[in-house]
Write a protein that holds these residues in place. Structure first.
Motif, PDB file in Angstrom:
ATOM      1  N   GLU A  66       0.802  -1.218   0.000  1.00  0.00           N
ATOM      2  CA  GLU A  66       0.000   0.000   0.000  1.00  0.00           C
ATOM      3  C   GLU A  66       0.839   1.274   0.000  1.00  0.00           C
ATOM      4  OE1 GLU A  66       0.062  -1.644   4.273  1.00  0.00           O
ATOM      5  OE2 GLU A  66      -0.123  -2.408   2.220  1.00  0.00           O
ATOM      6  N   ARG A  73       4.602   3.332  -4.835  1.00  0.00           N
ATOM      7  CA  ARG A  73       4.116   4.425  -5.671  1.00  0.00           C
ATOM      8  C   ARG A  73       4.338   4.223  -7.169  1.00  0.00           C
ATOM      9  NH1 ARG A  73       0.395   6.711  -4.037  1.00  0.00           N
ATOM     10  NH2 ARG A  73       0.201   4.622  -3.182  1.00  0.00           N
ATOM     11  N   PHE A 129      -3.148   7.565  -1.705  1.00  0.00           N
ATOM     12  CA  PHE A 129      -2.924   6.267  -1.071  1.00  0.00           C
ATOM     13  C   PHE A 129      -4.294   5.636  -0.798  1.00  0.00           C
ATOM     14  CE2 PHE A 129       0.969   8.516  -0.414  1.00  0.00           C
ATOM     15  CZ  PHE A 129       1.970   7.559  -0.348  1.00  0.00           C
ATOM     16  N   LEU A 177       3.163  10.172   2.129  1.00  0.00           N
ATOM     17  CA  LEU A 177       1.939   9.737   2.805  1.00  0.00           C
ATOM     18  C   LEU A 177       1.337  10.868   3.631  1.00  0.00           C
ATOM     19  CD1 LEU A 177      -0.015   7.473   3.540  1.00  0.00           C
ATOM     20  CD2 LEU A 177       1.587   6.718   5.297  1.00  0.00           C
TER      21      LEU A 177
END
Length: 282
Positions: free
Chosen positions: A124, A127, A211, A184
């Motif tokens: 997760e 990128r 995200f 993030l």
């Protein structure tokens, strides 16, 4: 307008230093689950009540990177970020550089045998797939494979590859900290800035900053810091990681300095578009 610009500047400086306070764990990746299971009941009780950013390597990284950056360096970082928002060309160039950087980073995470680096990696966070979509939006699918790296990007990629092939792969943690946590923490705001400054359609060209598989950013970052603090590293290794995170900051500034464009123009455009949005004119 001037006050808005200062607010934006302050926000980006905060993001560059990862100054976020968070409290509850929520990571779910395989490596993170293993790390959590390996801790004792006593440790879990302690870490549940203590902000992980106040202790261990997390504190060293936060303090070590914040205190080492001069006013000039922070100004260069902020100014460079806004240069990247001044025109579509500048933003596209920035995304291109990041594409090559993340390709090298995530390739190194796939091949490393270092357990500390693996513990902090998670699907997760990655990128590269998002950057590919942004690249295809700006260039089209056929042109992406033929793109070349800028000099500063080459230096950045070379450093990552040097670490990955060397005898200190744990230094990759400095890059995980500097890039992923900054992305993030600041992703939602930065993506919003890019959309407003460049008048991008919703969801186009800014997927890098989204995200989608992380529901609560603060909780996620907190658990990432917990795992960071549990890593079995010597004091020498920890200081080397802090030094590498600072070098990563310099590598990012070098990429910004290559961009064409005006930071002041980008801030002005962002301010105008934000005002229009608040007034319901956009």
């Amino acid at each position: 307008m001037r006050s808005l610009a200062f607010v934006i500047l302050a926000s980006v400086v905060v993001i560059s230093q990862h100054r976020v306070t968070a409290f509850a764990p929520s990571l779910t990746s395989h490596h993170h689950s293993q790390a959590i299971k390996s801790t004792s009941t006593d440790e879990e009780t302690t870490t549940a009540t203590v902000n992980p950013r106040d202790v261990g390597l997390a504190l060293q990284l936060d303090d070590g990177t914040r205190k080492s950056h001069s006013v000039a360096e922070n100004t260069a970082f902020v100014s460079g970020f806004f240069k990247g928002l001044s025109t579509r060309q500048s933003y596209r160039d920035l995304i291109t550089s990041l594409y090559f950087v993340y390709e090298a980073m995530e390739r190194s995470f796939d091949t490393t045998t270092d357990e500390s680096v693996k513990a902090l990696d998670a699907p997760e966070l990655r990128r590269l797939d998002s950057l590919k979509k942004d690249m295809e939006y700006f260039y089209g699918t056929e042109q992406v494979p033929s793109l070349a790296m800028s000099p500063a990007t080459k230096a950045y990629v070379a450093r990552i590859e040097e670490i990955a092939s060397g005898d200190k792969p744990y230094l990759l943690i400095g890059h995980q900290y500097s890039r992923y946590l900054g992305d993030l923490f600041g992703g939602q705001m930065m993506g919003s800035m890019a959309r407003r400054s460049l008048d991008l359609s919703e969801g186009h060209g800014v997927q890098f900053y989204e995200f989608k598989d992380i529901n609560n950013t603060k909780d996620y970052i907190t658990e990432w810091y917990h795992i960071l603090n549990r890593l079995e590293l010597t004091d020498v290794e920890k200081q080397a990681i802090v030094d590498e995170a600072n070098y990563c900051f310099a590598l990012n500034i070098a990429i910004f300095e290559e961009l064409d464009g005006s930071a002041l123009k980008a801030m002005f455009t962002l301010g105008i578009n934000t005002l229009k949005m608040k007034l319901g004119l956009k």
